[in-house]
Design a protein around this motif. Structure first.
Motif, PDB file in Angstrom:
ATOM      1  N   PHE A   1      -8.635   1.539  -2.409  1.00  0.00           N
ATOM      2  CA  PHE A   1      -7.138   1.344  -1.595  1.00  0.00           C
ATOM      3  C   PHE A   1      -6.945   1.521  -0.538  1.00  0.00           C
ATOM      4  O   PHE A   1      -6.192   1.552   0.391  1.00  0.00           O
ATOM      5  CB  PHE A   1      -6.301   1.512  -2.556  1.00  0.00           C
ATOM      6  CG  PHE A   1      -4.955   2.973  -2.477  1.00  0.00           C
ATOM      7  CD1 PHE A   1      -4.367   2.084  -2.058  1.00  0.00           C
ATOM      8  CD2 PHE A   1      -5.051   4.003  -1.983  1.00  0.00           C
ATOM      9  CE1 PHE A   1      -3.232   2.060  -2.317  1.00  0.00           C
ATOM     10  CE2 PHE A   1      -3.831   3.982  -1.723  1.00  0.00           C
ATOM     11  CZ  PHE A   1      -2.414   3.606  -1.463  1.00  0.00           C
ATOM     12  N   CYS A   2      -7.277   3.046   0.282  1.00  0.00           N
ATOM     13  CA  CYS A   2      -7.804   3.152   0.993  1.00  0.00           C
ATOM     14  C   CYS A   2      -8.536   2.847   2.104  1.00  0.00           C
ATOM     15  O   CYS A   2      -7.209   2.765   3.313  1.00  0.00           O
ATOM     16  CB  CYS A   2      -8.417   5.084   0.819  1.00  0.00           C
ATOM     17  SG  CYS A   2      -7.018   6.466   0.241  1.00  0.00           S
TER      18      CYS A   2
ATOM     19  N   ALA B   1       1.268  -1.162   0.163  1.00  0.00           N
ATOM     20  CA  ALA B   1       0.217   0.121   0.007  1.00  0.00           C
ATOM     21  C   ALA B   1       1.141   1.249  -0.173  1.00  0.00           C
ATOM     22  O   ALA B   1       0.726   2.631  -0.733  1.00  0.00           O
ATOM     23  CB  ALA B   1      -1.061  -0.255   1.060  1.00  0.00           C
TER      24      ALA B   1
ATOM     25  N   GLY C   1      -5.889  -0.465   2.340  1.00  0.00           N
ATOM     26  CA  GLY C   1      -4.258   0.239   3.247  1.00  0.00           C
ATOM     27  C   GLY C   1      -5.114   0.007   4.689  1.00  0.00           C
ATOM     28  O   GLY C   1      -3.574  -0.515   5.339  1.00  0.00           O
TER      29      GLY C   1
END
Length: 149
Positions: free
Chosen positions: A118-119, A97, A122
């Motif tokens: 993604f955020c 990430a 991660g």
């Protein structure tokens, strides 16, 4: 990938069948992972290489849980090794990430993954890494220190 997360709830069944306490880390990990995969599914995300690593780790975990449910006595160092494997998997996810973030922010390279997925992924990988390290310390290191006293 989402379907695999429902299947992974099977280890929860093994814990319940063994009549052991279901710790918060266990159910939170599964619920949050299912949630992020569901969000990723909404954006047609793929798991990529992560699913192979995750399946590898879980194949050992399910074998361990199945044997424990059958009453097989397994040495403590096996469960310690499994927790270590989970920590290594999560550390690799966090590294991945951070690397993707570097590619996005510093190099300006595009990412095919939806930014929300993604955020969240991660963030959860980082949080799970901290929680699993904490679990490892409480389960394996604090007992060793108490024995020395």
């Amino acid at each position: 990938m989402v379907v695999s997360k429902f299947v992974e709830l099977g280890d929860t069944a093994f814990v319940i069948l063994r009549k052991q306490k279901l710790i918060a880390l266990h159910w939170f990990h599964h619920a949050a992972t299912l949630m992020v995969c569901w969000i990723g599914y909404e954006h047609y995300e793929t798991a990529g290489r992560a699913i192979f690593v995750n399946s590898f780790v879980h194949s050992f975990m399910y074998s361990y849980y199945a044997l424990k449910a059958l009453g097989v006595k397994i040495p403590k160092n096996v469960s310690q090794a499994l927790t270590t494997l989970q920590i290594l998997q999560l550390a690799a996810a966090v590294f991945g990430a951070v690397y993707i973030l570097y590619l996005l922010a510093v190099q300006g390279r595009p990412c095919r993954m939806h930014f929300e997925t993604f955020c969240l992924g991660g963030f959860l990988a980082g949080m799970f890494l901290v929680l699993f390290i904490r679990f490892y310390k409480q389960s394996y290191l604090s007992r060793d220190e108490n024995k020395k006293k």
